[in-house]
Design a protein around this motif. Sequence first.
Motif, mmCIF file in Angstrom:
data_model
loop_
_atom_site.group_PDB
_atom_site.id
_atom_site.type_symbol
_atom_site.label_atom_id
_atom_site.label_comp_id
_atom_site.label_asym_id
_atom_site.label_seq_id
_atom_site.Cartn_x
_atom_site.Cartn_y
_atom_site.Cartn_z
ATOM 1 N N MET A 1 0.874 -1.102 0.038
ATOM 2 C CA MET A 1 0.020 0.143 -0.034
ATOM 3 C C MET A 1 0.911 1.316 0.005
ATOM 4 S SD MET A 1 -3.225 1.420 -0.220
ATOM 5 C CE MET A 1 -4.032 -0.128 0.208
ATOM 6 N N SER A 2 2.120 1.101 0.674
ATOM 7 C CA SER A 2 2.908 2.356 0.854
ATOM 8 C C SER A 2 3.324 2.988 -0.735
ATOM 9 C CB SER A 2 4.120 1.907 1.431
ATOM 10 O OG SER A 2 4.946 3.273 1.840
ATOM 11 N N GLY A 3 3.744 1.796 -1.520
ATOM 12 C CA GLY A 3 3.952 2.185 -3.026
ATOM 13 C C GLY A 3 2.887 3.078 -3.615
ATOM 14 N N THR A 4 1.532 2.492 -3.366
ATOM 15 C CA THR A 4 0.333 3.137 -4.123
ATOM 16 C C THR A 4 0.216 4.346 -3.522
ATOM 17 O OG1 THR A 4 -0.716 0.916 -4.322
ATOM 18 C CG2 THR A 4 -1.935 2.868 -4.366
ATOM 19 N N ARG A 5 0.206 4.679 -2.223
ATOM 20 C CA ARG A 5 0.259 5.976 -1.703
ATOM 21 C C ARG A 5 1.442 6.864 -2.241
ATOM 22 N NH1 ARG A 5 -1.075 8.732 2.862
ATOM 23 N NH2 ARG A 5 0.449 10.255 3.696
ATOM 24 N N GLU A 6 2.557 6.288 -2.188
ATOM 25 C CA GLU A 6 3.686 7.376 -2.775
ATOM 26 C C GLU A 6 3.433 7.738 -4.066
ATOM 27 O OE1 GLU A 6 5.698 9.000 -0.933
ATOM 28 O OE2 GLU A 6 4.562 7.763 0.748
ATOM 29 N N MET A 7 2.857 6.765 -5.041
ATOM 30 C CA MET A 7 2.770 6.865 -6.547
ATOM 31 C C MET A 7 1.646 7.923 -6.689
ATOM 32 S SD MET A 7 0.429 5.136 -9.245
ATOM 33 C CE MET A 7 -0.526 4.380 -7.884
ATOM 34 N N LEU A 8 0.372 7.934 -5.866
ATOM 35 C CA LEU A 8 -0.495 8.604 -6.201
ATOM 36 C C LEU A 8 -0.188 10.176 -5.587
ATOM 37 C CD1 LEU A 8 -3.547 6.460 -4.668
ATOM 38 C CD2 LEU A 8 -3.312 7.386 -6.967
ATOM 39 N N LEU A 9 0.555 10.190 -4.269
ATOM 40 C CA LEU A 9 0.988 11.635 -4.034
ATOM 41 C C LEU A 9 1.831 12.343 -5.144
ATOM 42 C CD1 LEU A 9 1.447 10.792 -0.225
ATOM 43 C CD2 LEU A 9 -0.331 12.461 -1.467
ATOM 44 N N ALA A 10 2.820 11.449 -5.694
ATOM 45 C CA ALA A 10 3.803 12.024 -6.699
ATOM 46 C C ALA A 10 2.930 12.532 -7.777
ATOM 47 C CB ALA A 10 4.667 10.957 -7.161
ATOM 48 N N ARG A 11 1.797 11.671 -8.483
ATOM 49 C CA ARG A 11 1.022 12.107 -9.612
ATOM 50 C C ARG A 11 0.398 13.259 -9.119
ATOM 51 N NH1 ARG A 11 -1.378 6.230 -11.363
ATOM 52 N NH2 ARG A 11 0.672 5.516 -12.365
ATOM 53 N N ALA A 12 -0.255 13.496 -7.894
ATOM 54 C CA ALA A 12 -1.020 14.498 -7.379
ATOM 55 C C ALA A 12 -0.091 15.859 -7.590
ATOM 56 C CB ALA A 12 -1.440 14.530 -5.917
ATOM 57 N N THR A 63 -4.828 8.338 2.947
ATOM 58 C CA THR A 63 -4.198 8.531 1.757
ATOM 59 C C THR A 63 -5.015 9.214 0.901
ATOM 60 O OG1 THR A 63 -2.841 6.213 1.823
ATOM 61 C CG2 THR A 63 -3.275 7.159 -0.341
ATOM 62 N N PHE A 64 -6.499 8.815 0.976
ATOM 63 C CA PHE A 64 -7.304 9.408 0.149
ATOM 64 C C PHE A 64 -7.259 11.002 0.296
ATOM 65 C CE2 PHE A 64 -11.570 11.347 -0.379
ATOM 66 C CZ PHE A 64 -11.571 11.298 -1.757
ATOM 67 N N LEU A 65 -7.465 11.445 1.748
ATOM 68 C CA LEU A 65 -7.488 12.621 2.002
ATOM 69 C C LEU A 65 -6.082 13.682 1.693
ATOM 70 C CD1 LEU A 65 -9.036 12.520 5.609
ATOM 71 C CD2 LEU A 65 -10.147 13.224 3.353
ATOM 72 N N ASP A 66 -4.795 12.771 1.733
ATOM 73 C CA ASP A 66 -3.582 13.540 1.503
ATOM 74 C C ASP A 66 -3.632 13.820 0.187
ATOM 75 O OD1 ASP A 66 -2.713 13.432 4.123
ATOM 76 O OD2 ASP A 66 -1.664 11.965 4.009
ATOM 77 N N VAL A 68 -6.241 14.334 -2.233
ATOM 78 C CA VAL A 68 -7.069 15.245 -2.346
ATOM 79 C C VAL A 68 -6.640 16.624 -2.015
ATOM 80 C CG1 VAL A 68 -9.536 16.134 -1.868
ATOM 81 C CG2 VAL A 68 -9.291 13.741 -2.332
ATOM 82 N N GLU A 69 -5.971 16.719 -0.633
ATOM 83 C CA GLU A 69 -5.284 18.046 -0.265
ATOM 84 C C GLU A 69 -4.273 18.341 -1.318
ATOM 85 O OE1 GLU A 69 -3.896 19.823 3.855
ATOM 86 O OE2 GLU A 69 -3.086 17.760 3.502
ATOM 87 N N THR A 70 -3.449 17.553 -1.713
ATOM 88 C CA THR A 70 -2.380 17.916 -2.458
ATOM 89 C C THR A 70 -2.924 18.481 -3.584
ATOM 90 O OG1 THR A 70 -0.873 16.016 -1.490
ATOM 91 C CG2 THR A 70 -0.310 16.933 -3.807
ATOM 92 N N LEU A 71 -3.903 17.842 -4.333
ATOM 93 C CA LEU A 71 -4.526 18.310 -5.723
ATOM 94 C C LEU A 71 -5.329 19.594 -5.350
ATOM 95 C CD1 LEU A 71 -6.249 15.052 -6.970
ATOM 96 C CD2 LEU A 71 -4.353 16.167 -8.069
ATOM 97 N N TYR A 72 -5.779 19.952 -4.350
ATOM 98 C CA TYR A 72 -6.427 21.191 -3.955
ATOM 99 C C TYR A 72 -5.394 22.187 -3.836
ATOM 100 C CZ TYR A 72 -9.685 24.549 -1.969
ATOM 101 O OH TYR A 72 -10.502 25.588 -1.483
#
Length: 72
Positions: A1-12, A63-66, A68-72
Amino acid sequence: MSGTREMLLARARDFGPELSARAAEFEQARRLPADMARKLADAGFMSMLTPEAYGGLEVDPLTFLDVVETLY
């Protein structure tokens, strides 16, 4: 899951400049243009809360909130 989290945050984070540059366009149209919706979906953001059994990423709430916050 950590890899998915980091991938999504990087994309955001990568979306930041484009979202900022197009903010006025989004406001004027009062909707998300189809091309941006497709980019967000392709990046995995639209399936973050979908269960893995249905092909989603099923990320944890933090992860979802982080993301969304990064995108915002």
